[in-house]
Motif scaffolding. Structure first.
Motif, PDB file in Angstrom:
ATOM      1  N   ALA A  71       0.836  -1.197   0.000  1.00 44.55           N
ATOM      2  CA  ALA A  71       0.000   0.000   0.000  1.00 44.55           C
ATOM      3  C   ALA A  71       0.874   1.251   0.000  1.00 44.55           C
ATOM      4  O   ALA A  71       2.013   1.235   0.474  1.00 44.55           O
ATOM      5  N   PRO A  72       0.350   2.333  -0.525  1.00 46.73           N
ATOM      6  CA  PRO A  72       1.117   3.598  -0.486  1.00 46.73           C
ATOM      7  C   PRO A  72       1.115   4.179   0.929  1.00 46.73           C
ATOM      8  O   PRO A  72       0.330   3.780   1.773  1.00 46.73           O
ATOM      9  N   VAL A  73       2.013   5.103   1.151  1.00 48.46           N
ATOM     10  CA  VAL A  73       1.987   5.856   2.403  1.00 48.46           C
ATOM     11  C   VAL A  73       1.598   7.290   2.081  1.00 48.46           C
ATOM     12  O   VAL A  73       2.007   7.820   1.038  1.00 48.46           O
ATOM     13  N   PRO A  74       0.796   7.867   2.970  1.00 48.96           N
ATOM     14  CA  PRO A  74       0.211   7.303   4.185  1.00 48.96           C
ATOM     15  C   PRO A  74      -0.770   6.163   3.853  1.00 48.96           C
ATOM     16  O   PRO A  74      -1.483   6.241   2.850  1.00 48.96           O
ATOM     17  N   SER A  75      -0.834   5.141   4.707  1.00 47.41           N
ATOM     18  CA  SER A  75      -1.667   3.972   4.437  1.00 47.41           C
ATOM     19  C   SER A  75      -3.084   4.217   4.982  1.00 47.41           C
ATOM     20  O   SER A  75      -3.497   3.650   5.985  1.00 47.41           O
TER      21      SER A  75
ATOM     22  N   ASP B  69       7.901  14.808   0.992  1.00 51.80           N
ATOM     23  CA  ASP B  69       7.094  15.633   0.096  1.00 51.80           C
ATOM     24  C   ASP B  69       6.159  14.677  -0.634  1.00 51.80           C
ATOM     25  O   ASP B  69       6.528  13.531  -0.928  1.00 51.80           O
ATOM     26  N   CYS B  70       4.941  15.127  -0.950  1.00 50.38           N
ATOM     27  CA  CYS B  70       3.992  14.200  -1.564  1.00 50.38           C
ATOM     28  C   CYS B  70       4.503  13.657  -2.892  1.00 50.38           C
ATOM     29  O   CYS B  70       4.194  12.528  -3.277  1.00 50.38           O
ATOM     30  N   ASN B  71       5.344  14.445  -3.597  1.00 54.47           N
ATOM     31  CA  ASN B  71       5.872  13.957  -4.865  1.00 54.47           C
ATOM     32  C   ASN B  71       6.778  12.746  -4.683  1.00 54.47           C
ATOM     33  O   ASN B  71       6.877  11.889  -5.552  1.00 54.47           O
ATOM     34  N   GLU B  72       7.461  12.694  -3.518  1.00 54.20           N
ATOM     35  CA  GLU B  72       8.305  11.539  -3.234  1.00 54.20           C
ATOM     36  C   GLU B  72       7.471  10.261  -3.102  1.00 54.20           C
ATOM     37  O   GLU B  72       7.969   9.156  -3.311  1.00 54.20           O
ATOM     38  N   LEU B  73       6.196  10.427  -2.756  1.00 53.54           N
ATOM     39  CA  LEU B  73       5.302   9.292  -2.557  1.00 53.54           C
ATOM     40  C   LEU B  73       4.477   8.988  -3.802  1.00 53.54           C
ATOM     41  O   LEU B  73       3.576   8.147  -3.759  1.00 53.54           O
ATOM     42  N   GLY B  74       4.762   9.687  -4.908  1.00 55.74           N
ATOM     43  CA  GLY B  74       4.040   9.427  -6.150  1.00 55.74           C
ATOM     44  C   GLY B  74       2.698  10.120  -6.210  1.00 55.74           C
ATOM     45  O   GLY B  74       1.816   9.703  -6.965  1.00 55.74           O
ATOM     46  N   ILE B  75       2.536  11.197  -5.418  1.00 59.78           N
ATOM     47  CA  ILE B  75       1.261  11.938  -5.379  1.00 59.78           C
ATOM     48  C   ILE B  75       1.534  13.388  -5.762  1.00 59.78           C
ATOM     49  O   ILE B  75       2.431  14.032  -5.200  1.00 59.78           O
ATOM     50  N   GLU B  76       0.788  13.916  -6.680  1.00 59.39           N
ATOM     51  CA  GLU B  76       0.974  15.298  -7.096  1.00 59.39           C
ATOM     52  C   GLU B  76       0.376  16.238  -6.060  1.00 59.39           C
ATOM     53  O   GLU B  76      -0.665  15.949  -5.462  1.00 59.39           O
ATOM     54  N   GLY B  77       1.039  17.381  -5.846  1.00 59.49           N
ATOM     55  CA  GLY B  77       0.541  18.358  -4.893  1.00 59.49           C
ATOM     56  C   GLY B  77       1.676  19.018  -4.149  1.00 59.49           C
ATOM     57  O   GLY B  77       2.853  18.759  -4.407  1.00 59.49           O
ATOM     58  N   ASP B  78       1.308  19.851  -3.191  1.00 62.43           N
ATOM     59  CA  ASP B  78       2.326  20.585  -2.442  1.00 62.43           C
ATOM     60  C   ASP B  78       2.307  20.258  -0.954  1.00 62.43           C
ATOM     61  O   ASP B  78       2.860  21.011  -0.144  1.00 62.43           O
ATOM     62  N   LEU B  79       1.654  19.174  -0.590  1.00 61.04           N
ATOM     63  CA  LEU B  79       1.536  18.815   0.829  1.00 61.04           C
ATOM     64  C   LEU B  79       2.777  18.074   1.312  1.00 61.04           C
ATOM     65  O   LEU B  79       3.457  17.376   0.554  1.00 61.04           O
ATOM     66  N   GLN B  80       3.045  18.236   2.600  1.00 61.47           N
ATOM     67  CA  GLN B  80       4.042  17.417   3.275  1.00 61.47           C
ATOM     68  C   GLN B  80       3.332  16.279   4.007  1.00 61.47           C
ATOM     69  O   GLN B  80       2.187  16.427   4.442  1.00 61.47           O
ATOM     70  N   VAL B  81       4.029  15.165   4.148  1.00 59.11           N
ATOM     71  CA  VAL B  81       3.471  13.993   4.841  1.00 59.11           C
ATOM     72  C   VAL B  81       4.422  13.606   5.971  1.00 59.11           C
ATOM     73  O   VAL B  81       5.623  13.397   5.745  1.00 59.11           O
ATOM     74  N   LEU B  82       3.905  13.526   7.176  1.00 60.78           N
ATOM     75  CA  LEU B  82       4.685  13.098   8.340  1.00 60.78           C
ATOM     76  C   LEU B  82       4.142  11.769   8.841  1.00 60.78           C
ATOM     77  O   LEU B  82       2.916  11.602   8.968  1.00 60.78           O
ATOM     78  N   ILE B  83       5.043  10.856   9.132  1.00 63.23           N
ATOM     79  CA  ILE B  83       4.642   9.545   9.644  1.00 63.23           C
ATOM     80  C   ILE B  83       5.500   9.219  10.863  1.00 63.23           C
ATOM     81  O   ILE B  83       6.735   9.234  10.765  1.00 63.23           O
TER      82      ILE B  83
END
Length: 833
Positions: A475-479, A653-667
């Motif tokens: 599954a992608p992250v965030p899951s 960065d969301c682009n690192e996760l294969g998602i377009e946009g300008d959001l950051q993701v923290l896990i």
């Protein structure tokens, strides 16, 4: 209708001529008032010769009632003796009336006078008339009176005693005793019980007999009882009688108190009682001892399995099945965790492969252990084992595994675009079916993590005419649900919409309608999406179901049980039950789809989850001190912009996760939870642990031919079929080991006569060995033959009958039977002394 008229008409159905002597002329008026439709009445008094000529020669086919108002003459002076002997003399004394009513001869007058009160009730008389035979004799007729007293269908003291025991439990013992005494049957009844079971007492009672019988068949107290081994066969039959189950349990519990069985068990080893099953306390004692053995590591797997296997065929097992299963699974889980030791994961790929091939079993065992623990109502006897399992799972497994996995993630340069990434699901799994123009159902179960998928697939393998295999995907992250569900759709790009929503090629994926539009737009076939609940409501052959299948080549089916329960703080503890229910639901859903005409299905999930049954410790919460423009925050991830945070979280960065946009993701790292007000903490997902990331891809195909079979069972040494003692040892052989699609077989086995009469105790056994060594698939049982075998069936052929249950019913059908010849000698009539 008077009793006299009734009895005369009854006799005239069997005899052409009745002779009625009435010396005191007490019944003259009744005689004169009698109206008999097809019978002529004649008064005989000095006209014997004339009467004889008329009834024998002039009207040889006419029925006659001859009334003789005088004493019956001596034979040598009796002109009508030949008529009497050829036909029937009607008597009007009370005994005679009863005998005539039940169809018995006047020579039973002395016998019936001894039991005269029995016949003063129409219902009793009617029941007795159904079973009485002229040739029975006094003794047999008395036994049939007892049969009526006990309301039994057959003449069987096993059955009489069972009914007497039920009367005792229901507070009706005194009523039965009074009837036996009133009808002069009590002495005979207890004499027969003594003859068959060896029970003797100056003042016999049914409960005293039961005490002796239970004591005889409880190994530690067997030598203290005066009854014989025949009681073992009797109790075995009682335990197998469905209508007697509740009474048997009540009797057993009362006797275990009165005989102080608990005190006896405190000084008894498991080995002494492992084959006994009369008392519920036996299972409690065994379970307690096994728990202690697991915790102090004094019991090994072989002993544990041997004991539990023996208990499986015992009377109280069904009541304690969840206890035994919790023991077995708890033991396996603790052993596996101990053997795992320190966990070292060399690489991302090796961690994924190890989890999908082996490690998932610990998460599966933990879930199933909690399931069975709860089914026992969290019985306190299991609390020490539960505590040990929960501690070992949370601290020695889940935390260590996740910390080791986190080390791998910390060394990665961004997120891994794996070949089994969920974003490639459509291309790798769905498209090949569409290219072959094969209709496909894709069933997506929200939060069906990998180990749950394995459980589902294992059960599907046991369903006939289904073929299935399982793979994993990541599954992608965030899951979390929105991203996972979007990834499973056909797409070119994924991007963030408002909040945490996900767009596919710029289009919303929220809701069934949006997903249907994407499926239709992004595939070259007719495609749609439905809710599983709606599909299950459709009648399989309805127009609605026919249209759904006929008009679409690709159908996505969505169901949300596990995630719905887990994401709500008030219901997160129900996730364990929800996972079990979901697995069962998916099997029903697969069958529904095939009934509608769908034969190819893929079952998958959007993400997995972490679950710990106990409240989460303070150390498992992470203070990330997140600040900035937070768009979404839950226990396992944060979405936002311009975020600041501590280094106890991973940041992408969301682009690192294969998602377009300008959001950051923290896990948060490892299994840590973020502090979020009001959110649940035992069930979580959204992070990057193996349990959250790895989801199943299960391909299921409906086949036209059978895909499963049950193991075959045979009897060893069939040629040695002479029974020479009351104890007969029989060895059974399971021909094949149990495998994925070779299933176990449960048999109920006993010796029976040709007409189906039980002649031994009952042996119920599930042949489920998976041992490759054929010797390990043998099992022996020692049958106790009843006295009927050596008496009624001596030198006759009887059968060892193997029966299996008809699926979905309480009926049993014959699986096989083997002939045996009874050659028991008189010396075997002696009991142990």
């Amino acid at each position: 209708m008077s009793k006299i008229k009734q009895s005369i008409e009854s006799l005239l159905q069997k005899h052409r001529i009745l002779l009625w002597y009435d010396a005191e002329k007490a019944f003259t008026e009744e005689y004169e008032a009698l109206e008999l439709s097809d019978t002529k009445k004649l008064t005989v008094n000095g006209n014997e010769f004339e009467t004889k000529v008329r009834v024998l020669h002039q009207e040889p086919k006419q029925k006659f009632l001859l009334y003789l108002p005088k004493e019956k003459p001596k034979n040598e002076e009796n002109w009508l003796l030949d008529i009497e002997l050829a036909h029937h003399v009607y008597h009007t004394d009370q005994e005679a009336l009863y005998l005539q009513e039940v169809g018995l001869g006047y020579h039973y007058k002395k016998w019936i006078s001894e039991h005269i009160d029995f016949f003063k009730n129409k219902e009793r008389v009617a029941a007795f008339k159904e079973i009485a035979q002229e040739e029975d004799g006094d003794h047999q007729l008395s036994l049939k009176l007892i049969q009526v007293v006990f309301g039994a269908d057959i003449l069987s003291f096993d059955l009489f005693l069972r009914n007497f025991a039920s009367a005792f439990i229901q507070g009706q013992e005194e009523s039965v005793k009074r009837e036996l005494e009133r009808f002069n049957l009590s002495d005979l009844f207890w004499q027969e019980v003594s003859k068959k079971y060896g029970y003797a007492h100056d003042q016999p009672t049914i409960y005293d007999f039961l005490l002796e019988a239970f004591q005889k068949n409880f190994s530690p107290l067997s030598s203290h009882s005066v009854v014989n081994r025949e009681t073992g066969v009797m109790l075995s039959t009682w335990k197998d009688t469905l209508s007697f189950q509740e009474d048997f349990k009540t009797i057993s519990r009362q006797i275990q108190n009165d005989l102080k069985i608990e005190e006896t068990l405190n000084h008894t080893s498991i080995e002494e009682i492992v084959d006994d099953d009369l008392f519920e306390l036996i299972d409690q004692r065994i379970i307690s001892e096994l728990i202690r053995g697991i915790l102090d590591e004094s019991v090994d797997q072989q002993r544990l399995e041997t004991v539990i296997k023996k208990r499986e065929s015992k009377y109280w097992y069904d009541r304690y099945v969840h206890f035994y299963r919790a023991l077995r699974i708890g033991f396996n889980l603790l052993e596996t965790i101990r053997e795992a030791g320190d966990i070292n994961i060399p690489s991302f790929e090796e961690g994924i492969e190890a989890y999908a091939s082996t490690w998932y079993q610990i998460d599966q065992d933990y879930r199933v252990f909690i399931e069975h623990y709860r089914e026992t109502n969290q019985n306190s006897v299991l609390n020490p084992l539960y505590s040990e399992v929960n501690k070992a799972y949370s601290n020695n497994w889940l935390l260590k595994l996740s910390d080791s996995w986190q080390n791998v993630l910390d060394e990665q340069d961004g997120w891994v675009n794996h070949q089994r990434s969920q974003s490639k699901f459509f291309r790798h799994n769905v498209k090949p079916f569409l290219q072959k123009k094969t209709r496909l159902f894709v069933i997506i179960s929200d939060a069906l993590r990998y180990e749950c998928g394995v459980s589902f697939q294992q059960l599907m393998q046991k369903e006939n005419r289904f073929e299935s295999d399982i793979e994993y995907q990541i599954a992608p992250v965030p899951s979390y649900t929105q991203l996972g569900m979007a990834s499973l759709l056909p797409h070119k790009t994924l991007s963030f919409g408002n909040g945490d929503s996900i767009l596919v090629d710029g289009k919303s994926t929220m809701g069934l309608s949006a997903r249907s539009k994407i499926l239709q737009a992004n595939t070259d076939v007719d495609a749609t999406a439905v809710l599983a609940e709606d599909l299950m409501k459709m009648a399989s052959k309805s127009d609605e179901a026919r249209d759904l299948v006929k008009k679409h080549d690709l159908i996505y089916v969505y169901h949300n049980r596990i995630d719905k329960l887990g994401d709500d703080k008030s219901s997160e503890e129900k996730v364990i039950d929800g996972a079990r229910d979901e697995i069962e639901f998916l099997i029903d859903l697969i069958k529904k789809v095939t009934n509608m005409g769908g034969y190819n299905m893929i079952v998958t999930a959007d993400h997995g989850f972490i679950y710990q049954n106990d409240p989460i410790e303070e150390s498992d919460f992470a203070d990330a001190d997140v600040e900035g423009d937070v768009v979404k925050a839950n226990r396992r991830f944060v979405l936002g912009r311009n975020l600041s945070y501590k280094d106890n979280v991973m940041a992408f960065d969301c682009n690192e996760l294969g998602i377009e946009g300008d959001l950051q993701v923290l896990i948060p790292k490892s299994i840590n939870r973020l502090r979020v007000h009001g959110a649940g903490s035992r069930f979580v997902h959204g992070g990057a642990t193996l349990q959250e990331l790895i989801t199943p891809v299960i391909k299921v195909k409906k086949k036209r031919e059978d895909t499963i079979k049950q193991v075959d069972v045979d009897v060893l040494n069939k040629r040695n079929n002479k029974i020479s003692t009351n104890i007969q040892r029989v060895s059974f052989y399971q021909l094949q080991p149990v495998e994925e699609q070779t299933l176990s077989r449960t048999l109920k086995i006993q010796f029976k006569s040709e007409d189906g009469e039980s002649l031994s105790d009952l042996f119920t056994y599930t042949f489920d060995s998976d041992a490759e060594n054929s010797k390990e698939r043998e099992v022996m049982h020692q049958f106790q033959l009843s006295s009927k075998a050596s008496d009624k069936y001596k030198n006759q052929e009887v059968y060892l009958v193997l029966e299996e249950q008809v699926e979905g019913s309480n009926k049993w059908r014959e699986y096989n039977k083997y002939p045996y010849e009874i050659r028991i000698t008189f010396t075997n009539d002696f009991d142990d002394f």
